[in-house]
Design a protein around this motif. Structure first.
Motif, PDB file in Angstrom:
ATOM      1  N   LEU A  81       0.799  -1.223   0.000  1.00 30.02           N
ATOM      2  CA  LEU A  81       0.000   0.000   0.000  1.00 30.02           C
ATOM      3  C   LEU A  81       0.835   1.277   0.000  1.00 30.02           C
ATOM      4  N   SER A  82       2.131   1.166   0.291  1.00 29.05           N
ATOM      5  CA  SER A  82       2.984   2.356   0.303  1.00 29.05           C
ATOM      6  C   SER A  82       3.004   3.075  -1.053  1.00 29.05           C
ATOM      7  N   PRO A  83       3.152   2.365  -2.192  1.00 29.46           N
ATOM      8  CA  PRO A  83       3.113   3.067  -3.486  1.00 29.46           C
ATOM      9  C   PRO A  83       1.786   3.776  -3.743  1.00 29.46           C
ATOM     10  N   ALA A  84       0.687   3.199  -3.252  1.00 30.20           N
ATOM     11  CA  ALA A  84      -0.621   3.836  -3.420  1.00 30.20           C
ATOM     12  C   ALA A  84      -0.665   5.153  -2.661  1.00 30.20           C
ATOM     13  N   GLY A  85      -0.062   5.170  -1.473  1.00 29.72           N
ATOM     14  CA  GLY A  85       0.004   6.404  -0.697  1.00 29.72           C
ATOM     15  C   GLY A  85       0.855   7.453  -1.386  1.00 29.72           C
ATOM     16  N   GLY A 153      -0.208  -3.380   9.284  1.00 28.49           N
ATOM     17  CA  GLY A 153       0.858  -3.089   8.334  1.00 28.49           C
ATOM     18  C   GLY A 153       0.357  -2.308   7.133  1.00 28.49           C
ATOM     19  N   GLY A 154      -0.839  -2.659   6.653  1.00 27.60           N
ATOM     20  CA  GLY A 154      -1.409  -1.944   5.520  1.00 27.60           C
ATOM     21  C   GLY A 154      -1.648  -0.477   5.836  1.00 27.60           C
ATOM     22  N   MET A 155      -2.168  -0.194   7.032  1.00 28.27           N
ATOM     23  CA  MET A 155      -2.403   1.194   7.438  1.00 28.27           C
ATOM     24  C   MET A 155      -1.093   1.955   7.559  1.00 28.27           C
ATOM     25  N   ALA A 156      -0.081   1.316   8.158  1.00 30.55           N
ATOM     26  CA  ALA A 156       1.227   1.963   8.307  1.00 30.55           C
ATOM     27  C   ALA A 156       1.848   2.245   6.940  1.00 30.55           C
ATOM     28  N   GLY A 157       1.712   1.311   6.007  1.00 25.60           N
ATOM     29  CA  GLY A 157       2.270   1.497   4.679  1.00 25.60           C
ATOM     30  C   GLY A 157       1.583   2.612   3.915  1.00 25.60           C
ATOM     31  N   LEU A 162       1.695   8.238   1.889  1.00 25.36           N
ATOM     32  CA  LEU A 162       0.889   9.449   1.762  1.00 25.36           C
ATOM     33  C   LEU A 162       1.514  10.647   2.461  1.00 25.36           C
ATOM     34  N   LEU A 163       2.020  10.424   3.686  1.00 27.99           N
ATOM     35  CA  LEU A 163       2.488  11.541   4.497  1.00 27.99           C
ATOM     36  C   LEU A 163       3.987  11.517   4.787  1.00 27.99           C
ATOM     37  N   GLY A 164       4.674  10.465   4.377  1.00 31.02           N
ATOM     38  CA  GLY A 164       6.110  10.407   4.628  1.00 31.02           C
ATOM     39  C   GLY A 164       6.459  10.130   6.071  1.00 31.02           C
ATOM     40  N   SER A 198       9.829   1.768   4.720  1.00 30.97           N
ATOM     41  CA  SER A 198      10.494   2.982   4.239  1.00 30.97           C
ATOM     42  C   SER A 198      11.357   2.680   3.024  1.00 30.97           C
ATOM     43  N   LEU A 199      12.018   1.536   3.040  1.00 27.77           N
ATOM     44  CA  LEU A 199      12.849   1.139   1.903  1.00 27.77           C
ATOM     45  C   LEU A 199      12.026   1.088   0.622  1.00 27.77           C
ATOM     46  N   MET A 200      10.837   0.523   0.718  1.00 27.21           N
ATOM     47  CA  MET A 200       9.956   0.423  -0.450  1.00 27.21           C
ATOM     48  C   MET A 200       9.519   1.800  -0.917  1.00 27.21           C
ATOM     49  N   GLY A 201       9.119   2.651   0.031  1.00 31.28           N
ATOM     50  CA  GLY A 201       8.654   3.984  -0.317  1.00 31.28           C
ATOM     51  C   GLY A 201       9.732   4.832  -0.959  1.00 31.28           C
TER      52      GLY A 201
END
Length: 263
Positions: A81-85, A153-157, A162-164, A198-201
């Motif tokens: 979900l990080s890329p979506a954010g 994990g999904g919420m954190a990602g 979205l907000l860094g 964070s690595l993914m983001g």
């Protein structure tokens, strides 16, 4: 460059003194200190917090207090979900994104103040769905446990993209609520999750060409140095009063962000 290093040092010190979740101030510091937008500051803050979290996770692994299987599962859903954010952050108007960040920061400030005052919600046995084996100390995996960890994990990602933010303010309460981990282990496991997400983001942002390396590298180096230096102070300064101070500063920063966004 010196400004970026100095701001990074402050972030690292805050992380060392307040634990997972303290890195949420990285983005406001970049906004007010360098004039960056929320969308630009988010990936930079994520990179700095991720590096500092990785250091804390390595130390936790050496101490044997990181539940690494849980961290990998949580981080895996967060990475989805990080890329979506990140995509959403580039679509939302900068002012509204700043207001959203400020509201999240206010929520973190309120929860931190309540916990420091001993008014945080207590975990009850009915919420603990991830229990450890008494002999090995590892989780006894069940479907409710896997679902709770995956959703957290999904919420954190999503929030990290979205907000860094690293998502420690999501993960630590979630681990305290749904598991029987002691606080030190919950924080260390959360740091491992933050480092992986964070690595993914950061990788996604860098690949799209939206990462300001000239600002990100000195800021991250400063954060890492602050984290290392602050560890020696943490045991002497950490406590309820420091947490209340962090909450007060966070609330002031959130209000300043809202005023700046709507003015």
């Amino acid at each position: 460059m010196l400004t970026s290093v100095g701001l990074g040092l402050v972030v690292g010190l805050i992380l060392a003194l307040t634990g997972a979740g303290g890195g949420i101030l990285a983005v406001p510091l970049l906004i007010f200190g360098t004039g960056a937008s929320v969308a630009e500051a988010g990936p930079i803050g994520l990179m700095a917090v991720g590096m500092a979290a990785a250091l804390g996770a390595v130390l936790g692994l050496r101490a044997g207090i990181v539940r690494y299987r849980a961290a990998v599962l949580i981080a895996a859903t967060g990475m989805l979900l990080s890329p979506a954010g990140l995509w959403a952050a580039r679509q939302i108007d900068g002012r509204w994104l700043a207001v959203l960040f400020a509201l999240v920061l206010l929520l973190v400030a309120l929860k931190t103040f309540r916990q420091a005052s001993g008014k945080g919600s207590a975990t009850t046995a009915e919420h603990v769905v991830c229990k450890r084996n008494g002999e090995s100390g590892r989780f006894i995996w069940t479907r409710p446990c896997a679902v709770a960890m995956s959703l957290s994990g999904g919420m954190a990602g999503l929030l990290s993209g979205l907000l860094g933010v690293g998502g420690g303010f999501v993960m630590v309460p979630a681990l305290q609520r749904y598991t029987d981990l002691p606080m030190k282990s919950a924080v260390a496991t959360s740091l491992a999750v933050i480092a992986l997400i964070s690595l993914m983001g950061v990788a996604t942002t860098a690949a799209s060409g939206h990462l300001n390396w000239a600002l990100a590298l000195p800021f991250s180096a400063g954060a890492l140095a602050g984290m290392l230096g602050g560890r020696s102070l943490a045991s002497r300064l950490a406590g309820p009063q420091l947490q209340k101070g962090f909450a007060f500063v966070s609330a002031l920063v959130a209000i300043a962000m809202i005023v700046k966004a709507v003015s």
